[in-house]
Design an enzyme around this catalytic site. Structure first.
Site, PDB file in Angstrom:
ATOM      1  N   GLU A 154      10.605  -4.699   4.382  1.00 50.30           N
ATOM      2  CA  GLU A 154      10.645  -6.129   4.028  1.00 50.30           C
ATOM      3  C   GLU A 154      10.312  -6.310   2.543  1.00 50.30           C
ATOM      4  O   GLU A 154      10.991  -7.018   1.808  1.00 50.30           O
ATOM      5  CB  GLU A 154       9.624  -6.926   4.861  1.00 50.30           C
ATOM      6  CG  GLU A 154       9.971  -7.071   6.331  1.00 50.30           C
ATOM      7  CD  GLU A 154       9.372  -5.975   7.186  1.00 50.30           C
ATOM      8  OE1 GLU A 154       9.097  -4.864   6.665  1.00 50.30           O
ATOM      9  OE2 GLU A 154       9.188  -6.234   8.395  1.00 50.30           O
TER      10      GLU A 154
ATOM     11  N   GLY B 228      -4.923  -2.239   5.230  1.00 47.31           N
ATOM     12  CA  GLY B 228      -4.153  -3.392   4.740  1.00 47.31           C
ATOM     13  C   GLY B 228      -4.872  -4.712   4.980  1.00 47.31           C
ATOM     14  O   GLY B 228      -5.001  -5.554   4.085  1.00 47.31           O
ATOM     15  N   ARG B 229      -5.354  -4.913   6.192  1.00 47.25           N
ATOM     16  CA  ARG B 229      -5.989  -6.200   6.529  1.00 47.25           C
ATOM     17  C   ARG B 229      -7.405  -6.316   5.967  1.00 47.25           C
ATOM     18  O   ARG B 229      -8.060  -7.335   6.158  1.00 47.25           O
ATOM     19  CB  ARG B 229      -5.966  -6.420   8.043  1.00 47.25           C
ATOM     20  CG  ARG B 229      -6.602  -5.295   8.839  1.00 47.25           C
ATOM     21  CD  ARG B 229      -6.219  -5.397  10.314  1.00 47.25           C
ATOM     22  NE  ARG B 229      -6.669  -4.266  11.106  1.00 47.25           N
ATOM     23  CZ  ARG B 229      -6.041  -3.102  11.183  1.00 47.25           C
ATOM     24  NH1 ARG B 229      -4.955  -2.883  10.494  1.00 47.25           N
ATOM     25  NH2 ARG B 229      -6.511  -2.142  11.965  1.00 47.25           N
TER      26      ARG B 229
ATOM     27  N   HIS C 156      -5.287 -33.785  17.468  1.00 45.00           N
ATOM     28  CA  HIS C 156      -4.242 -34.708  17.928  1.00 45.00           C
ATOM     29  C   HIS C 156      -3.135 -33.977  18.659  1.00 45.00           C
ATOM     30  O   HIS C 156      -2.059 -34.523  18.864  1.00 45.00           O
ATOM     31  CB  HIS C 156      -3.682 -35.497  16.732  1.00 45.00           C
ATOM     32  CG  HIS C 156      -4.728 -36.402  16.158  1.00 45.00           C
ATOM     33  ND1 HIS C 156      -4.854 -37.727  16.517  1.00 45.00           N
ATOM     34  CD2 HIS C 156      -5.751 -36.137  15.306  1.00 45.00           C
ATOM     35  CE1 HIS C 156      -5.889 -38.246  15.879  1.00 45.00           C
ATOM     36  NE2 HIS C 156      -6.455 -37.298  15.143  1.00 45.00           N
TER      37      HIS C 156
ATOM     38  N   LYS D 242       0.843  -1.206   0.000  1.00 44.96           N
ATOM     39  CA  LYS D 242       0.000   0.000   0.000  1.00 44.96           C
ATOM     40  C   LYS D 242       0.878   1.256   0.000  1.00 44.96           C
ATOM     41  O   LYS D 242       0.701   2.149  -0.798  1.00 44.96           O
ATOM     42  CB  LYS D 242      -0.907  -0.041   1.241  1.00 44.96           C
ATOM     43  CG  LYS D 242      -1.837   1.125   1.360  1.00 44.96           C
ATOM     44  CD  LYS D 242      -2.785   0.936   2.537  1.00 44.96           C
ATOM     45  CE  LYS D 242      -3.564   2.214   2.805  1.00 44.96           C
ATOM     46  NZ  LYS D 242      -4.480   2.093   3.937  1.00 44.96           N
TER      47      LYS D 242
ATOM     48  N   LYS E  43       7.765  -0.937  12.432  1.00 41.46           N
ATOM     49  CA  LYS E  43       8.358  -0.508  11.165  1.00 41.46           C
ATOM     50  C   LYS E  43       9.506   0.470  11.399  1.00 41.46           C
ATOM     51  O   LYS E  43      10.423   0.546  10.612  1.00 41.46           O
ATOM     52  CB  LYS E  43       7.303   0.139  10.261  1.00 41.46           C
ATOM     53  CG  LYS E  43       6.224  -0.837   9.819  1.00 41.46           C
ATOM     54  CD  LYS E  43       5.387  -0.263   8.680  1.00 41.46           C
ATOM     55  CE  LYS E  43       4.251  -1.206   8.315  1.00 41.46           C
ATOM     56  NZ  LYS E  43       3.528  -0.823   7.122  1.00 41.46           N
TER      57      LYS E  43
ATOM     58  N   GLU F 271      -5.097  -7.211  14.970  1.00 42.01           N
ATOM     59  CA  GLU F 271      -4.596  -5.888  14.592  1.00 42.01           C
ATOM     60  C   GLU F 271      -5.739  -4.868  14.683  1.00 42.01           C
ATOM     61  O   GLU F 271      -5.510  -3.683  14.891  1.00 42.01           O
ATOM     62  CB  GLU F 271      -4.001  -5.920  13.171  1.00 42.01           C
ATOM     63  CG  GLU F 271      -3.060  -4.749  12.920  1.00 42.01           C
ATOM     64  CD  GLU F 271      -2.399  -4.755  11.553  1.00 42.01           C
ATOM     65  OE1 GLU F 271      -2.507  -5.752  10.835  1.00 42.01           O
ATOM     66  OE2 GLU F 271      -1.778  -3.743  11.205  1.00 42.01           O
TER      67      GLU F 271
HETATM   68  C1  G6Q Z   1      -2.563  -3.968   7.863  1.00 43.22           C
HETATM   69  C2  G6Q Z   1      -1.309  -3.489   8.420  1.00 43.22           C
HETATM   70  C3  G6Q Z   1      -0.057  -4.133   7.881  1.00 43.22           C
HETATM   71  C4  G6Q Z   1       0.313  -3.745   6.456  1.00 43.22           C
HETATM   72  C5  G6Q Z   1       1.736  -4.195   6.192  1.00 43.22           C
HETATM   73  C6  G6Q Z   1       2.194  -3.929   4.795  1.00 43.22           C
HETATM   74  O1  G6Q Z   1      -3.651  -3.612   8.205  1.00 43.22           O
HETATM   75  O2  G6Q Z   1      -1.239  -2.131   8.420  1.00 43.22           O
HETATM   76  O3  G6Q Z   1      -0.137  -5.530   7.967  1.00 43.22           O
HETATM   77  O4  G6Q Z   1      -0.559  -4.317   5.550  1.00 43.22           O
HETATM   78  O5  G6Q Z   1       2.584  -3.575   7.115  1.00 43.22           O
HETATM   79  O6  G6Q Z   1       2.119  -2.586   4.479  1.00 43.22           O
HETATM   80  P1  G6Q Z   1       2.247  -2.113   2.988  1.00 43.22           P
HETATM   81  O7  G6Q Z   1       1.160  -2.716   2.196  1.00 43.22           O
HETATM   82  O8  G6Q Z   1       2.200  -0.620   3.032  1.00 43.22           O
HETATM   83  O9  G6Q Z   1       3.588  -2.623   2.503  1.00 43.22           O
END
Ligand code: G6Q
Length: 542
Positions: free
Chosen positions: A215, A270-271, A387, A209, A507, A356
């Site tokens: 990463e 994001g989620r 199990h 996003k 982050k 989250e």
């Molecule tokens: C989701 C969070 C988090 C985010 C990641 C990746 O709700 O904010 O999981 O999606 O940190 O972020 P980017 O999409 O900006 O790389």
């Protein structure tokens, strides 16, 4: 925004508290003995999801008060505010409009002068065009070969949705293509994902996003180097990299042509983004038609949530029972056990969605809560969990409410497998609710010295969620059910379910240390433990 009384001062909450003494002490056996029709009465069906919630420790009065609490907490008003595009994410001052991602093209939703539904469909059309070209072989790699491998690079919300959806809908996916997902900055993730791939046939989808996540950018840079090394020219990047992001400038700075970028908007968390352009890998895997079915499933549950009376509202009932378990029974964790191998990544996906969103300790106005908020979610596909950790769920000292997810039909019918699988769902729910008494064990001839060890107290709450068969549409409705359940719980707790300051902290924290790991002579000014760990790492890294 309406100012709410703190949770514990709301009338319906206090009424629930006063009934809890009696209800909390009642066993599920007694609930069922008193009401022979309970198993059918306390059930609901919407959009292909049948919810049996009869094995929760509530009676009709508890349910009535829980719905009263939802009303008193402003759930209907806040839901309407979300659907209207109001900035209900107060700490980030943003609208929360994942529901617009799945509205049909015929709808319009004008937010601050912009028809967001029209924008959503513009992107969907571009995604569908691109996905179709990749699937048909019309979109080729740099050497003219069709794409056979798709690698999604992203993390958190830009990974967990795509990987969960790919696994869930694998049955509907192109079997002659390979889909991989790279998220961890540990190089092993990337190296293992590409070790057997032919670069001439590999497409990378860089999903971020912000396009600023270390990463993802580190993995994307390594992917670009891997590709250029194999194809010999920088120019190859244009045919093998596309981006999904809200940040055109950074996509362009990375070297991806913005003509190959699929956008979304800051009002998609994001989620909550698996049905935005972040779902591009899903669309390539299952094809645009199935992707549209997935969206229809989401939208159908949105409409149900929006218009069904609270008494028949699946996300509301699901949420208020979860709240009861958390606030009154004191349950600190919730298990999610899908009895379907395709849903194996659902628990990981729901962990992010729930924790989250609702792992917060202040209310919308910043005051500290004096009640527990979001519980810990975890799970594994059944029957594997049975199990191992089910021991604790049956006989441990913590009560773990469990969502058991099951289907009437398997996508892979084979001999007796599906009946065996389903019999386990029903038997577990039954054993968790009713347990096994000492008398029953004696009647069965159990030796006296074993009795105490073998008694199961029962009275463990479960929900059974049943579908007919796992389809893209079902998956959409199921995810939307959980999204709205999380929202309702967050609303009652009075928290902002759409920010994530704890995740943001991670982050920035690591970036200050990276420099000290790379240079061996800088002075260290951290605490004594961090200093010692850094020194040890520096001494041994080479
Ligand atoms: C989701 C969070 C988090 C985010 C990641 C990746 O709700 O904010 O999981 O999606 O940190 O972020 P980017 O999409 O900006 O790389």
């Amino acid at each position: 925004m309406v100012t709410l009384a703190p949770l514990r001062q709301r009338r319906s909450f206090q009424q629930l508290q006063s009934t809890f003494q009696e209800i909390g002490a009642r066993h599920l056996r007694e609930f069922f003995d008193r009401d022979p029709d309970r198993g059918t009465r306390l059930s609901l069906e919407a959009e292909g999801i049948y919810l049996d919630y009869s094995k929760n420790r509530v009676d009709d009065e508890t349910l009535r008060l829980l719905l009263e609490l939802a009303r008193e907490s402003g759930v209907p008003e806040r839901r309407d505010a979300m659907f209207a595009g109001e900035r209900i994410n107060v700490s980030e001052n943003r609208a929360v409009l994942h529901v617009a991602l799945r509205m049909p093209e015929t709808r319009s939703l004008v937010v601050e002068g912009v028809d967001v539904v029209a924008e959503v469909h513009q992107v969907l059309r571009r995604m569908a065009d691109f996905a179709s070209r990749v699937r048909s072989g019309e979109w080729t790699g740099f050497t003219g070969r069709p794409i056979k491998n798709v690698v999604n690079i992203g993390i958190g919300g830009s990974d967990l949705g795509p990987v969960m959806a790919y696994e869930a809908l694998r049955y509907y996916s192109r079997r002659d293509m390979t889909f991989r997902f790279v998220s961890n900055v540990d190089a092993t993730d990337f190296v293992e994902a590409v070790h057997d791939l032919d670069a001439t046939e590999t497409l990378f989808i860089v999903s971020s996003k912000t396009f600023g996540t270390i990463e993802t950018l580190t993995n994307a840079r390594s992917a670009r180097a891997w590709l250029v090394e194999r194809l010999g020219e920088e120019a190859a990047v244009a045919r093998h990299f596309v981006a999904v992001s809200t940040n055109e400038a950074l996509v362009s700075a990375f070297g991806i042509d913005t003509a190959n970028m699929f956008g979304f908007w800051d009002w998609v968390g994001g989620r909550y983004s698996m049905d935005s352009a972040i779902g591009l890998s899903t669309m390539v895997a299952i094809g645009p038609e199935h992707f549209y079915e997935l969206l229809e499933g989401f939208h159908a549950m949105d409409e149900h949530f929006r218009f069904a009376p609270l008494e028949e509202n699946l996300p509301v009932i699901h949420a208020m029972l979860a709240l009861w378990n958390r606030e009154f029974l004191g349950c600190e964790t919730v298990g999610v056990m899908p009895y379907d191998q395709y849903l194996k990544r659902l628990p990981a996906y729901l962990q992010q969605l729930t924790m989250e969103s609702n792992g917060k300790h202040v209310t919308l106005d910043g005051s500290r809560v004096d009640y527990p908020t979001g519980p810990i979610y975890w799970g594994e596909p059944g029957t594997n969990g049975q199990h191992s950790f089910y021991q604790l769920i049956h006989q441990g000292t913590s009560i773990v409410p469990v969502d058991l997810i099951d289907f009437a039909r398997s996508l892979n019918p084979l001999g007796q497998h599906h009946d065996i699988l389903t019999s386990n769902v029903f038997a577990q729910a039954q054993a968790l609710a009713f347990g096994r008494t000492a008398e029953e064990l004696r009647d069965q001839g159990a030796p006296e010295h074993e009795i105490a060890h073998r008694v199961m107290e029962g009275n463990r709450p479960t929900n059974v969620l049943m579908g007919d068969v796992l389809t893209p549409r079902f998956l959409g409705s199921l995810i939307a059910l959980y999204e709205h359940s999380v929202f309702v719980q967050g609303t009652v707790w009075g928290i902002d379910s759409y920010d994530q300051w704890g995740v943001e902290l991670g982050k920035v924290l690591a970036t200050t240390i990276i420099g000290d790991l790379e240079s061996s002579d800088s002075d260290l000014h951290y605490d004594s433990s961090t200093n010692a760990l850094i020194r040890r790492y520096r001494d041994r890294k080479n």
